[in-house]
Design a protein around this motif. Sequence first.
Motif, mmCIF file in Angstrom:
data_model
loop_
_atom_site.group_PDB
_atom_site.id
_atom_site.type_symbol
_atom_site.label_atom_id
_atom_site.label_comp_id
_atom_site.label_asym_id
_atom_site.label_seq_id
_atom_site.Cartn_x
_atom_site.Cartn_y
_atom_site.Cartn_z
ATOM 1 N N THR A 103 46.714 38.907 29.382
ATOM 2 C CA THR A 103 46.510 39.401 30.746
ATOM 3 C C THR A 103 47.830 39.532 31.484
ATOM 4 O OG1 THR A 103 46.234 37.160 31.629
ATOM 5 C CG2 THR A 103 44.240 38.296 30.865
ATOM 6 N N ILE A 104 47.812 40.386 32.496
ATOM 7 C CA ILE A 104 48.903 40.481 33.465
ATOM 8 C C ILE A 104 48.311 40.070 34.803
ATOM 9 C CG2 ILE A 104 50.556 42.000 34.602
ATOM 10 C CD1 ILE A 104 50.434 43.783 32.102
ATOM 11 N N ARG A 105 48.816 38.973 35.359
ATOM 12 C CA ARG A 105 48.250 38.420 36.584
ATOM 13 C C ARG A 105 49.206 38.664 37.743
ATOM 14 N NH1 ARG A 105 46.933 32.515 33.870
ATOM 15 N NH2 ARG A 105 46.913 33.355 31.735
ATOM 16 N N ARG A 106 48.731 39.385 38.744
ATOM 17 C CA ARG A 106 49.536 39.669 39.929
ATOM 18 C C ARG A 106 48.792 39.165 41.160
ATOM 19 N NH1 ARG A 106 49.869 44.722 37.152
ATOM 20 N NH2 ARG A 106 51.943 45.123 36.309
ATOM 21 N N LYS A 107 49.435 38.359 41.931
ATOM 22 C CA LYS A 107 48.813 37.796 43.119
ATOM 23 C C LYS A 107 48.381 38.923 44.050
ATOM 24 C CE LYS A 107 49.357 33.910 46.247
ATOM 25 N NZ LYS A 107 50.256 32.847 46.726
ATOM 26 N N THR A 117 46.409 43.373 28.820
ATOM 27 C CA THR A 117 47.411 43.976 27.951
ATOM 28 C C THR A 117 46.686 44.697 26.806
ATOM 29 O OG1 THR A 117 47.544 42.047 26.521
ATOM 30 C CG2 THR A 117 48.990 42.080 28.473
ATOM 31 N N VAL A 123 43.756 40.888 37.958
ATOM 32 C CA VAL A 123 44.184 40.716 36.574
ATOM 33 C C VAL A 123 43.923 42.001 35.798
ATOM 34 C CG1 VAL A 123 43.748 39.446 34.432
ATOM 35 C CG2 VAL A 123 43.760 38.225 36.613
ATOM 36 N N THR A 124 44.895 42.441 35.018
ATOM 37 C CA THR A 124 44.711 43.561 34.099
ATOM 38 C C THR A 124 44.973 43.078 32.681
ATOM 39 O OG1 THR A 124 47.015 44.268 34.398
ATOM 40 C CG2 THR A 124 45.354 45.303 35.808
ATOM 41 N N SER A 134 39.425 39.420 38.315
ATOM 42 C CA SER A 134 40.258 38.406 38.963
ATOM 43 C C SER A 134 39.814 37.021 38.525
ATOM 44 C CB SER A 134 40.175 38.513 40.496
ATOM 45 O OG SER A 134 38.922 38.044 40.964
ATOM 46 N N HIS A 174 46.549 41.283 43.456
ATOM 47 C CA HIS A 174 46.255 42.521 42.743
ATOM 48 C C HIS A 174 45.336 42.290 41.543
ATOM 49 C CE1 HIS A 174 48.959 45.095 45.056
ATOM 50 N NE2 HIS A 174 49.828 44.103 45.024
#
Length: 314
Positions: free
Chosen positions: A51-55, A62, A59-60, A20, A57
């Motif tokens: 990165t894929i950033r989801r509030k 790519t 960071v993951t 995160s 959740h």
Amino acid sequence: MARSTLRQLECFVAVAERGSIAAAAEALHVSESAIAGALNGLERALGTQLTIRRKAHGVTLTPSGSYVLAQARGLLHGAGDLELHAANAGAELRGSLMLGCYLTLAPTVLAGLIAAFAQRHPAVQLDFFDGPQREVQERLLAGRLDLAVAYDLSLPPGLGSRRLYDAVPAVVLAAGHPLASRAAIDLTELVDEPMVLLDVDPSRENTLAMFSAAGLQPRIRFRTTDYEVTRSLVGRGMGYSILVQRPAGDQSYEGRALAVRPIRPAVRPVPVAIVWPDAVRPSQAASAMLDVASGLYAPPAGPGPVRVPTPRLP
């Protein structure tokens, strides 16, 4: 030509490792907006989403991010190594080194390797991890280990290796077993005997492959993931085992005598190697460990039950 900065790479690695932006900001003692800005700048410089950033959740990464992560670790490691040794040109070797070791190899090779390295390079901060072969490989590929000692069997792509010595699998029996009087033992003589299988990768695969190559199916009585538990069960006469490493004393932890005999006909030796991630340029400390490890152990003198070769200490 767009260029990323070392600080951007450092922020990206911190986010990837901690999952995160908030955790990375706390680790680096900067604001969350500074971390987010560094990630945005790095993605613009490289022209790809990392990165894929989801509030709520985290960071993951790519697929591009996973690739860049390994490269970034190598660049940061190299930059730190350059800074350290430029400031200490001509001085004794310094820095840090994280060494891995496959868990069944660790009791017989790790201490001697660390002692030999520390004698030559006392200013290097050395730590180690010992665990299952698969986890050692995963840590190498993730850049969390600089080097590791492991069996050179079915190594995944991305790992380079240098052979240290060959170990030969041998039969381990209770000293009072009828077959213990033999100078060597054929697998056909064991097939009806109960086996205690060291059930860890790659030991399990190597043992079962030997029997399969001979057209035999062992009668497995017990499976264990611990080397010394295996030897203790054998010492109690609960079965035989096939083991590669051989401690200095042929006794179980309980003090029960063991007999170690070569397999007839001779089986393929198992190479023990020092392994490193190809994607990471070795630091000066890692290169020094490669040199120490390569010169430390003499190859086995001939076939038969093999102990770890005697180290040639400086």
